[in-house]
Each structure stands twice: as C-alpha cells, then as structure tokens.
Scaffold this motif. Structure first.
Motif, PDB file in Angstrom:
ATOM      1  N   GLY A  24       0.825  -1.169   0.061  1.00 32.66           N
ATOM      2  CA  GLY A  24      -0.449   0.230  -0.324  1.00 32.66           C
ATOM      3  C   GLY A  24       0.149   1.580   0.039  1.00 32.66           C
ATOM      4  N   ALA A  25       2.478   1.219   0.386  1.00 33.26           N
ATOM      5  CA  ALA A  25       2.707   2.677   0.783  1.00 33.26           C
ATOM      6  C   ALA A  25       3.775   2.836  -0.049  1.00 33.26           C
ATOM      7  CB  ALA A  25       3.931   2.110   1.556  1.00 33.26           C
ATOM      8  N   GLY A  26       4.066   1.634  -1.103  1.00 32.71           N
ATOM      9  CA  GLY A  26       4.685   1.614  -2.029  1.00 32.71           C
ATOM     10  C   GLY A  26       3.383   2.282  -3.806  1.00 32.71           C
ATOM     11  N   GLY A  27       2.987   1.459  -3.776  1.00 29.15           N
ATOM     12  CA  GLY A  27       1.195   2.146  -4.268  1.00 29.15           C
ATOM     13  C   GLY A  27       1.074   3.514  -4.186  1.00 29.15           C
ATOM     14  N   THR A  28       0.812   3.623  -2.964  1.00 29.35           N
ATOM     15  CA  THR A  28       0.553   5.474  -2.831  1.00 29.35           C
ATOM     16  C   THR A  28       1.337   5.739  -3.412  1.00 29.35           C
ATOM     17  OG1 THR A  28      -0.716   4.148  -0.824  1.00 29.35           O
ATOM     18  CG2 THR A  28      -0.369   6.928  -0.999  1.00 29.35           C
ATOM     19  N   TRP A  29       2.738   5.806  -2.824  1.00 28.28           N
ATOM     20  CA  TRP A  29       4.035   6.322  -3.514  1.00 28.28           C
ATOM     21  C   TRP A  29       3.735   6.630  -4.724  1.00 28.28           C
ATOM     22  CZ3 TRP A  29       6.802   9.165  -0.262  1.00 28.28           C
ATOM     23  CH2 TRP A  29       8.294   9.729  -0.901  1.00 28.28           C
ATOM     24  N   PHE A  30       4.155   5.736  -5.242  1.00 29.82           N
ATOM     25  CA  PHE A  30       3.812   5.658  -7.423  1.00 29.82           C
ATOM     26  C   PHE A  30       3.016   6.383  -7.781  1.00 29.82           C
ATOM     27  CE2 PHE A  30       4.210   3.252 -10.929  1.00 29.82           C
ATOM     28  CZ  PHE A  30       5.431   3.741 -12.023  1.00 29.82           C
ATOM     29  N   ILE A  74      15.267   7.572  -1.306  1.00 29.86           N
ATOM     30  CA  ILE A  74      15.464   6.002  -0.761  1.00 29.86           C
ATOM     31  C   ILE A  74      13.692   5.024  -1.021  1.00 29.86           C
ATOM     32  CG2 ILE A  74      15.472   4.527   1.111  1.00 29.86           C
ATOM     33  CD1 ILE A  74      17.978   5.969   2.015  1.00 29.86           C
ATOM     34  N   LEU A  75      13.286   6.355  -0.939  1.00 29.43           N
ATOM     35  CA  LEU A  75      11.298   5.476  -0.781  1.00 29.43           C
ATOM     36  C   LEU A  75      10.917   5.898  -2.331  1.00 29.43           C
ATOM     37  CD1 LEU A  75      10.128   8.626   2.135  1.00 29.43           C
ATOM     38  CD2 LEU A  75      10.276   5.379   2.243  1.00 29.43           C
ATOM     39  N   THR A  76      11.572   6.629  -2.766  1.00 32.18           N
ATOM     40  CA  THR A  76      11.846   6.758  -4.511  1.00 32.18           C
ATOM     41  C   THR A  76      11.655   4.769  -4.876  1.00 32.18           C
ATOM     42  OG1 THR A  76      11.358   9.124  -4.674  1.00 32.18           O
ATOM     43  CG2 THR A  76      11.441   7.723  -6.805  1.00 32.18           C
ATOM     44  N   LEU A  77      12.945   4.641  -4.326  1.00 29.02           N
ATOM     45  CA  LEU A  77      13.322   3.432  -5.333  1.00 29.02           C
ATOM     46  C   LEU A  77      13.196   2.105  -4.685  1.00 29.02           C
ATOM     47  CD1 LEU A  77      17.062   4.614  -4.964  1.00 29.02           C
ATOM     48  CD2 LEU A  77      15.698   3.923  -7.295  1.00 29.02           C
ATOM     49  N   ALA A  78      12.537   2.087  -3.351  1.00 31.64           N
ATOM     50  CA  ALA A  78      12.593   0.873  -2.002  1.00 31.64           C
ATOM     51  C   ALA A  78      10.696   0.805  -2.547  1.00 31.64           C
ATOM     52  CB  ALA A  78      12.828   0.658  -1.084  1.00 31.64           C
ATOM     53  N   LEU A  79      10.300   1.600  -1.624  1.00 31.76           N
ATOM     54  CA  LEU A  79       8.713   1.585  -2.164  1.00 31.76           C
ATOM     55  C   LEU A  79       7.860   1.363  -3.019  1.00 31.76           C
ATOM     56  CD1 LEU A  79       7.619   4.427   0.492  1.00 31.76           C
ATOM     57  CD2 LEU A  79       8.091   1.965   0.847  1.00 31.76           C
ATOM     58  N   PRO A  80       7.837   1.877  -4.526  1.00 29.90           N
ATOM     59  CA  PRO A  80       7.483   1.202  -5.456  1.00 29.90           C
ATOM     60  C   PRO A  80       8.315  -0.001  -6.086  1.00 29.90           C
ATOM     61  CG  PRO A  80       7.775   3.043  -6.028  1.00 29.90           C
ATOM     62  CD  PRO A  80       7.971   3.321  -4.521  1.00 29.90           C
ATOM     63  N   MET A  81       8.880  -0.405  -5.858  1.00 30.68           N
ATOM     64  CA  MET A  81       9.605  -2.110  -5.988  1.00 30.68           C
ATOM     65  C   MET A  81       8.882  -3.117  -4.503  1.00 30.68           C
ATOM     66  SD  MET A  81      12.194  -4.247  -7.416  1.00 30.68           S
ATOM     67  CE  MET A  81      12.572  -2.787  -8.525  1.00 30.68           C
ATOM     68  N   TRP A  82       8.596  -2.333  -2.920  1.00 26.98           N
ATOM     69  CA  TRP A  82       7.963  -3.775  -2.671  1.00 26.98           C
ATOM     70  C   TRP A  82       6.446  -3.501  -3.006  1.00 26.98           C
ATOM     71  CZ3 TRP A  82       9.781  -7.011   1.056  1.00 26.98           C
ATOM     72  CH2 TRP A  82      10.852  -6.463   1.632  1.00 26.98           C
ATOM     73  N   ALA A 112      13.832  -6.424  -0.566  1.00 31.75           N
ATOM     74  CA  ALA A 112      14.407  -6.199   0.491  1.00 31.75           C
ATOM     75  C   ALA A 112      16.128  -5.405  -0.515  1.00 31.75           C
ATOM     76  CB  ALA A 112      14.772  -7.348   1.215  1.00 31.75           C
ATOM     77  N   LEU A 113      16.995  -6.341  -1.282  1.00 35.44           N
ATOM     78  CA  LEU A 113      17.761  -6.182  -2.070  1.00 35.44           C
ATOM     79  C   LEU A 113      17.508  -4.939  -2.484  1.00 35.44           C
ATOM     80  CD1 LEU A 113      20.364  -7.172  -2.613  1.00 35.44           C
ATOM     81  CD2 LEU A 113      19.653  -8.364  -5.012  1.00 35.44           C
ATOM     82  N   ILE A 114      17.646  -4.138  -3.455  1.00 33.59           N
ATOM     83  CA  ILE A 114      16.953  -3.219  -3.834  1.00 33.59           C
ATOM     84  C   ILE A 114      16.557  -2.158  -2.907  1.00 33.59           C
ATOM     85  CG2 ILE A 114      15.265  -1.334  -5.722  1.00 33.59           C
ATOM     86  CD1 ILE A 114      16.978  -3.502  -6.924  1.00 33.59           C
ATOM     87  N   SER A 115      15.920  -2.177  -1.094  1.00 34.64           N
ATOM     88  CA  SER A 115      15.855  -1.559  -0.017  1.00 34.64           C
ATOM     89  C   SER A 115      17.357  -1.446  -0.484  1.00 34.64           C
ATOM     90  CB  SER A 115      14.799  -1.525   0.472  1.00 34.64           C
ATOM     91  OG  SER A 115      13.065  -1.860  -0.492  1.00 34.64           O
ATOM     92  N   ILE A 116      17.707  -2.513   0.545  1.00 36.84           N
ATOM     93  CA  ILE A 116      19.328  -1.803   1.129  1.00 36.84           C
ATOM     94  C   ILE A 116      19.927  -1.238   0.136  1.00 36.84           C
ATOM     95  CG2 ILE A 116      21.301  -3.064   1.849  1.00 36.84           C
ATOM     96  CD1 ILE A 116      18.858  -4.840   2.447  1.00 36.84           C
ATOM     97  N   LEU A 117      20.210  -1.125  -1.301  1.00 41.59           N
ATOM     98  CA  LEU A 117      21.284  -1.144  -1.620  1.00 41.59           C
ATOM     99  C   LEU A 117      20.723   0.200  -2.139  1.00 41.59           C
ATOM    100  CD1 LEU A 117      21.417  -3.630  -5.651  1.00 41.59           C
ATOM    101  CD2 LEU A 117      23.342  -2.409  -3.899  1.00 41.59           C
ATOM    102  N   ALA A 118      19.740   0.738  -1.961  1.00 41.12           N
ATOM    103  CA  ALA A 118      19.360   2.139  -2.190  1.00 41.12           C
ATOM    104  C   ALA A 118      19.862   2.943  -1.208  1.00 41.12           C
ATOM    105  CB  ALA A 118      18.101   2.696  -2.125  1.00 41.12           C
ATOM    106  N   ILE A 119      19.702   2.292   0.234  1.00 42.73           N
ATOM    107  CA  ILE A 119      20.292   3.172   1.529  1.00 42.73           C
ATOM    108  C   ILE A 119      21.607   3.671   1.453  1.00 42.73           C
ATOM    109  CG2 ILE A 119      20.170   2.604   4.018  1.00 42.73           C
ATOM    110  CD1 ILE A 119      17.778   1.414   3.643  1.00 42.73           C
ATOM    111  N   VAL A 120      22.351   1.541   0.933  1.00 45.30           N
ATOM    112  CA  VAL A 120      23.753   2.770   0.577  1.00 45.30           C
ATOM    113  C   VAL A 120      24.026   2.976   0.205  1.00 45.30           C
ATOM    114  CG1 VAL A 120      25.869   0.384   0.343  1.00 45.30           C
ATOM    115  CG2 VAL A 120      23.665  -0.176   1.810  1.00 45.30           C
ATOM    116  N   LEU A 121      24.129   2.618  -1.871  1.00 47.07           N
ATOM    117  CA  LEU A 121      23.910   4.036  -1.972  1.00 47.07           C
ATOM    118  C   LEU A 121      24.303   5.486  -2.144  1.00 47.07           C
ATOM    119  CD1 LEU A 121      23.477   1.538  -5.800  1.00 47.07           C
ATOM    120  CD2 LEU A 121      26.004   1.861  -4.548  1.00 47.07           C
TER     121      LEU A 121
END
Length: 125
Positions: A24-30, A74-82, A112-121
C-alpha cells in the motif's frame, strides 16, 4: 454442532499485513509522488519551463546528501519495488503458478535487496 464450535480459538499468525502495508505504501508513493517527479524532471525541465540551473550537479548532490533528499530518493526507489514485488507474488498465484514459500521469499528478498542497495548507495553518496 453449530458455527461457534468450528471457530479456531488459536489461529495461526499471518505475515501478510506487513507485505500489504509495504504494498500500500509503495502504491501510494508511486501514484502520488512519481507523476510529479516525472512532470518536473521529464517534461518541465527539458522544455525549459524550469531553469536547468536548479538541477545542476552540485545542487542535486546537496539535495541527495540532506536527510530529506536521502529519504526521498530511498523511498522513491524502495517503496514502488515492494509494491511491484507484492504484485508479482500474487500475480503468479493468479496465473496458477503456485511458487509457494520459495516464490514469496524470492519476491520479497528482491525488494529487500533493492531497498538495501538504495540505502547503501545514498549513504555512500
């Protein structure tokens, strides 16, 4: 035997609310943030309506290095991926491809991998 006798008094806990929350968070953000981002960066700036100087490397790097900018990226990359991976997981089921626990682990591990990569990068930026 009535319906009250059939009620399971010790139901198994489900992890589905966690995934639905991220979905829901990812869909709303997107739906709400991504169109504005596309409008600004993909239409208004290339057309010259917005001054490209506002989007210079130094200014974008400063934004991305700030707490708000880092959170936005981070939210722009991670939430839509979830959101997408939850759709893929349930879409497979709808297509009668019952991947079971392995499919669930694969989909959510990728998100989760995409979210972690987004945070790290972003943190390394």
């Amino acid at each position: 035997m009535n319906n009250a006798d059939k009620v399971n008094l010790n139901p198994r806990r489900s992890d589905e609310p966690i995934w639905w929350g991220l979905f829901g968070a990812g869909g709303t953000w997107f739906a709400m943030v991504t169109p504005v981002t596309i409008l600004v960066l993909g239409i208004l700036m290339p057309l010259g309506i917005l001054d490209a100087e506002h989007f210079s490397y130094e200014r974008v790097k400063a934004f991305a290095s700030s707490l708000i900018g880092a959170a936005f990226l981070i939210l722009t990359l991670a939430l839509p991926m979830w959101h997408a991976m939850h759709r893929v997981h349930h879409g497979l089921h709808d297509l009668k491809i019952h991947a079971g626990r392995a499919g669930k682990i694969a989909c959510y591990s990728f998100a989760a991998l995409i979210s972690i990569l987004a945070i790290v990068l972003i943190v390394l930026l």
